[in-house]
Motif scaffolding. Structure first.
Motif, PDB file in Angstrom:
ATOM      1  N   ASP A  61      37.412  27.743  33.541  1.00  0.00           N
ATOM      2  CA  ASP A  61      37.574  28.142  31.718  1.00  0.00           C
ATOM      3  C   ASP A  61      36.078  28.715  30.938  1.00  0.00           C
ATOM      4  N   SER A  62      35.250  28.198  32.041  1.00  0.00           N
ATOM      5  CA  SER A  62      33.687  29.090  31.414  1.00  0.00           C
ATOM      6  C   SER A  62      33.480  30.385  31.841  1.00  0.00           C
ATOM      7  N   VAL A  63      34.566  31.048  32.190  1.00  0.00           N
ATOM      8  CA  VAL A  63      34.266  32.144  32.675  1.00  0.00           C
ATOM      9  C   VAL A  63      35.399  33.303  32.330  1.00  0.00           C
ATOM     10  N   LYS A  64      36.510  32.212  31.685  1.00  0.00           N
ATOM     11  CA  LYS A  64      37.978  33.151  31.423  1.00  0.00           C
ATOM     12  C   LYS A  64      37.816  34.365  30.179  1.00  0.00           C
ATOM     13  N   GLY A  65      38.148  35.139  29.908  1.00  0.00           N
ATOM     14  CA  GLY A  65      37.138  36.233  29.538  1.00  0.00           C
ATOM     15  C   GLY A  65      36.212  37.064  29.696  1.00  0.00           C
ATOM     16  N   ARG A  66      35.651  37.014  30.374  1.00  0.00           N
ATOM     17  CA  ARG A  66      34.250  38.028  30.608  1.00  0.00           C
ATOM     18  C   ARG A  66      33.992  38.231  32.288  1.00  0.00           C
ATOM     19  N   PHE A  67      34.496  37.508  32.752  1.00  0.00           N
ATOM     20  CA  PHE A  67      35.044  38.047  34.239  1.00  0.00           C
ATOM     21  C   PHE A  67      36.055  38.341  34.982  1.00  0.00           C
TER      22      PHE A  67
END
Length: 122
Positions: A61-67
Motif C-alpha cells: 500500500d505504501s508504494v501504490k501509485g508511485r512504483f
C-alpha cells in the motif's frame, strides 16, 4: 551458478525517481514470480511489489501509485520504476525470484539478490 544481480540503486532527492533492475543468470529453465522487497536496519524485510510470469502485479500500500514493477521474460529481468520517492523509501532493496532449474522436475527454488541501497534525501 544461478544468481540474481541487482543494479540501479543510489542517492536521490525526495520527489525524484530511480529504476532498479534485477537479472537472473545461470542454468535456468523458467522463472515464475519475481519481486522486490526492502529492509532497513533493525526492521523486518517487507514486500514492495511482485509480478507473476503472466504479468499480474501486487504492491505494498505504501508504494501504490508511485512504483511500477515490470519484467522482460526474454531477458530474465525484473524492473522497479520508483517515482515520487520519499525519505521513508530509504532501504536496501532486494530482488527475489522463484526459479525452475530443471525441465524434468516441478521443483521451484527461491533466490535472493545481494541487495542494492536506495537513499532518498529530504
Amino acid at each position: 551458478q544461478v544468481q540474481l544481480v541487482e543494479s540501479g540503486g543510489g542517492l536521490v532527492q525526495a520527489g525524484g525517481s530511480l529504476r532498479l533492475s534485477c537479472t537472473a543468470s545461470g542454468s535456468i529453465f523458467s522463472i515464475a514470480a519475481m519481486g522486490w522487497y526492502r529492509k532497513a536496519p533493525g526492521k523486518e524485510r517487507e514486500l514492495v511489489a511482485t509480478i507473476t510470469s503472466g504479468g499480474s502485479t501486487n504492491y505494498a500500500d505504501s508504494v501504490k501509485g508511485r512504483f511500477t514493477i515490470s519484467r522482460d521474460n526474454a531477458k530474465n529481468t525484473v524492473y522497479l520504476q520508483m517515482n515520487s520517492l520519499k525519505p521513508e523509501d530509504t532501504d536496501v532493496y532486494y530482488c527475489n525470484a522463484d526459479l525452475k532449474l530443471d525441465s524434468r522436475s516441478y521443483r521451484m527454488f527461491n533466490y535472493w539478490g545481494q541487495g542494492t541501497q536506495v537513499t532518498v534525501s529530504s
